[in-house]
Design a protein around this motif. Structure first.
Motif, PDB file in Angstrom:
ATOM      1  N   TYR A 384       0.832  -1.204   0.000  1.00 32.33           N
ATOM      2  CA  TYR A 384       0.000   0.000   0.000  1.00 32.33           C
ATOM      3  C   TYR A 384       0.871   1.259   0.000  1.00 32.33           C
ATOM      4  O   TYR A 384       0.674   2.171  -0.804  1.00 32.33           O
ATOM      5  N   PHE A 385       1.849   1.296   0.896  1.00 31.18           N
ATOM      6  CA  PHE A 385       2.676   2.503   0.988  1.00 31.18           C
ATOM      7  C   PHE A 385       3.580   2.674  -0.234  1.00 31.18           C
ATOM      8  O   PHE A 385       3.789   3.784  -0.711  1.00 31.18           O
ATOM      9  N   ASN A 388       1.031   3.690  -3.215  1.00 29.58           N
ATOM     10  CA  ASN A 388       0.226   4.897  -3.096  1.00 29.58           C
ATOM     11  C   ASN A 388       1.011   6.113  -2.654  1.00 29.58           C
ATOM     12  O   ASN A 388       0.542   7.231  -2.796  1.00 29.58           O
ATOM     13  N   ASN A 446      -4.087  10.999  -1.479  1.00 29.34           N
ATOM     14  CA  ASN A 446      -3.637   9.771  -0.804  1.00 29.34           C
ATOM     15  C   ASN A 446      -3.031  10.075   0.560  1.00 29.34           C
ATOM     16  O   ASN A 446      -3.265   9.356   1.527  1.00 29.34           O
ATOM     17  N   ASN A 449      -5.757  11.131   3.032  1.00 30.46           N
ATOM     18  CA  ASN A 449      -6.516   9.939   3.387  1.00 30.46           C
ATOM     19  C   ASN A 449      -5.788   9.046   4.362  1.00 30.46           C
ATOM     20  O   ASN A 449      -6.355   8.554   5.334  1.00 30.46           O
ATOM     21  N   THR A 450      -4.512   8.805   4.057  1.00 33.07           N
ATOM     22  CA  THR A 450      -3.752   7.848   4.861  1.00 33.07           C
ATOM     23  C   THR A 450      -3.453   8.426   6.239  1.00 33.07           C
ATOM     24  O   THR A 450      -3.519   7.705   7.239  1.00 33.07           O
ATOM     25  N   TYR A 455      -4.575   2.762   7.224  1.00 33.43           N
ATOM     26  CA  TYR A 455      -4.872   1.843   6.133  1.00 33.43           C
ATOM     27  C   TYR A 455      -5.130   0.451   6.689  1.00 33.43           C
ATOM     28  O   TYR A 455      -4.386  -0.025   7.559  1.00 33.43           O
ATOM     29  N   LEU A 463       1.914   1.360  10.984  1.00 36.12           N
ATOM     30  CA  LEU A 463       1.848   2.329   9.883  1.00 36.12           C
ATOM     31  C   LEU A 463       3.072   3.238   9.902  1.00 36.12           C
ATOM     32  O   LEU A 463       3.644   3.557   8.853  1.00 36.12           O
TER      33      LEU A 463
END
Ligand code: PHE
Ligand code: NA
Length: 495
Positions: A384-385, A388, A446, A449-450, A455, A463
């Motif tokens: 994900y990281f 994104n 992004n 959001n994160t 996430y 995270l």
């Protein structure tokens, strides 16, 4: 010593296409298209391909060929202050290479299972409990090491190592010339059978039926843009390394165009394949297609095995599907590991054999973290990281460097001089304005959001360390390496 070269134009294109076509085309694209407006998704997707994909690919092929080096060399030749960006990209590639191999390993296992449909009827329980043995784990509580996951990963590493060790022409090009035709044949055989199944057309209808209202949704545009960089393997050191081996007389623009079109065409074909199977499955079970669609790893390792159970001749179509997945994945993995290896060779003036051994050795050891009970969760979080945050940031910075801090018109003149057809001013407009603006919007969204929502329900500590910390570490390491000196080797450039 003279830099290695591709043996033929077809060899180069097959290798570039082998990198581009990967797991992302097979399990990510069909689901994204479905999620983001079906047939209408093709509008933002084509827009992203035209304004970002094609110009970016031309730019990377041109830079790699002209400056004859891996990503850190290319950026340091533009300006020694930018070498860190190359290392940032190399670290992104290395990270992806280390977890991507786990998914290839699962696919190798499933290739074995598919001969007898060993996954049984509850494919969900089989994947998560019996195969991954996922329990009360988390990305920081990985549980035990699993031989049965490690062994297929070792097989994948061995193939990648052999190809990269043998070099550009004798290893990578040879492997691509076997793998890519094999992949195309397998996919054609699969499609030929599954599109005739009852319900297949309903599946395709779902994939292609346009929902134009989605075009007003910014999310759809950002999905299309995010997908295009990942799917084309641009912006993280790979295409720069591959094009640095182009012989002096090679074309750039046409090669770039072909690579992009073959990759994006393959995505659509993969969409047809997957949705035909899902349509058939829905019909067999008298369900709606929305009840059987899933995304990500669940599509390849839970839903499709269940669908394969229902297919005619599952013991042939199943192995074909998983072998296709393995081949698509391996040719991409080879390209990632080559990008890392080439950078180390260039920086340390090291022989290929030594650099390949070091990269594969370290990569292999670290990748074993994914052969654990919690490996899937670690993979999910890191992926994900990387996708994104790190990857999009790297693409944006590259666009700013090439579009604004060096003379982009020189690069355009150069690619036009060596190519069969010329690209117009529009390419500069895309690289300087359209793509960076789109990317800046997506990245900002992004990040917000994160930061706000995290996430996937992972703990804040996870995270911060494995997500934000990892990305920050990649930048810091890049800057540190940038401050060290590079031996004056292979500093020739094309005029
Ligand atoms: N282009 C690949 C795909 O679509 C992505 C990729 C390539 C990822 C190389 C990693 C390394 O799957
Ligand atoms: Na791809």
């Amino acid at each position: 010593m003279k830099r290695e070269q591709w043996g033929s134009r077809a060899g180069f294109i097959l290798a570039a296409v082998g990198s581009a076509i990967g797991l992302g085309n097979i399990w990510r694209f069909p689901y994204m298209a479905y999620e983001n407006g079906g047939g209408a998704f093709f509008i933002p997707y084509l827009f992203a391909m035209l304004t970002a994909g094609i110009p970016f690919m031309i730019m990377e092929f041109g830079l790699g060929k002209k400056l004859r080096g891996s990503s850190p060399v290319v950026f340091s030749k533009l300006n020694t202050k930018f070498e860190w960006l190359g290392w940032f990209q190399v670290l992104i590639a290395a990270t992806i290479g280390i977890y991507y191999v786990a998914v290839i390993g699962w696919a190798i296992s499933y290739f074995g299972f598919s001969f007898g449909q060993d996954w049984g009827t509850d494919t969900n329980a089989f994947f998560f409990s019996d195969y991954l043995k996922l329990g009360e784990n988390s990305p920081t509580n990985l549980g035990d090491w699993q031989w049965h996951i490690a062994i297929p990963m070792i097989i994948a590493w061995a193939i990648t190592y052999a190809a990269v060790y043998r070099g550009v022409k004798g290893g990578i090009e040879k492997a691509s010339k076997i793998m890519m035709p094999l992949l195309f044949i397998m996919v054609i055989l699969l499609i030929g059978r599954v599109v005739m199944l009852p319900g297949a057309l309903d599946g395709l209808n779902y994939l292609f039926a346009p929902d134009f209202s989605k075009l007003l949704d910014a999310k759809v545009w950002s999905a299309a843009y995010g997908q295009i960089f990942f799917t084309l393997s641009v912006g993280f050191a790979i295409m720069l390394a591959y094009s640095s081996y182009l012989p002096e007389k090679s074309d750039v623009n046409n090669n770039a165009l072909m690579t992009v079109l073959i990759n994006c065409g393959f995505s659509i074909v993969a969409g047809v394949l997957i949705f035909s199977i899902l349509g058939y499955m829905a019909a067999e079970q008298s369900k709606g297609i929305t009840d059987v669609v899933s995304g990500g790893v669940g599509l390849a390792f839970v839903t499709l095995p269940a669908a394969i159970n229902l297919l005619p001749i599952p013991y042939i179509l199943g192995p074909l599907f998983f072998l296709a997945l393995v081949v698509a994945g391996l040719s991409s993995h080879i390209s990632i590991i080559e990008a890392v290896t080439a950078s180390i060779m260039d920086k340390l003036n090291l022989a290929r054999e030594k650099a390949a051994t070091a990269v594969c050795g370290v990569g292999f050891v670290v990748s074993m973290a994914f052969a654990t009970n919690g490996g899937l969760l670690l993979l999910d979080l890191v992926d994900y990281f990387v996708n994104n945050v790190a990857l999009l940031a790297s693409c944006l910075i590259e666009l700013i460097v090439v579009g604004w801090l060096v003379k982009l018109s020189d690069i355009r003149q150069y690619v036009n001089r060596v190519s069969e057809f010329s690209v117009g001013q529009w390419m500069e407009v895309c690289i300087r304005f359209v793509s960076p603006i789109m990317l800046a919007v997506i990245i900002t969204k992004n990040l917000i959001n994160t930061v706000n929502e995290g996430y996937g329900g992972y703990a804040q500590f996870e995270l911060i360390t494995l997500g934000w910390g990892l990305v920050a570490a990649m930048v810091v390491v890049g800057i540190i390496v940038n401050s060290t000196t590079t031996p004056a080797r292979d500093m020739e450039t094309e005029s």
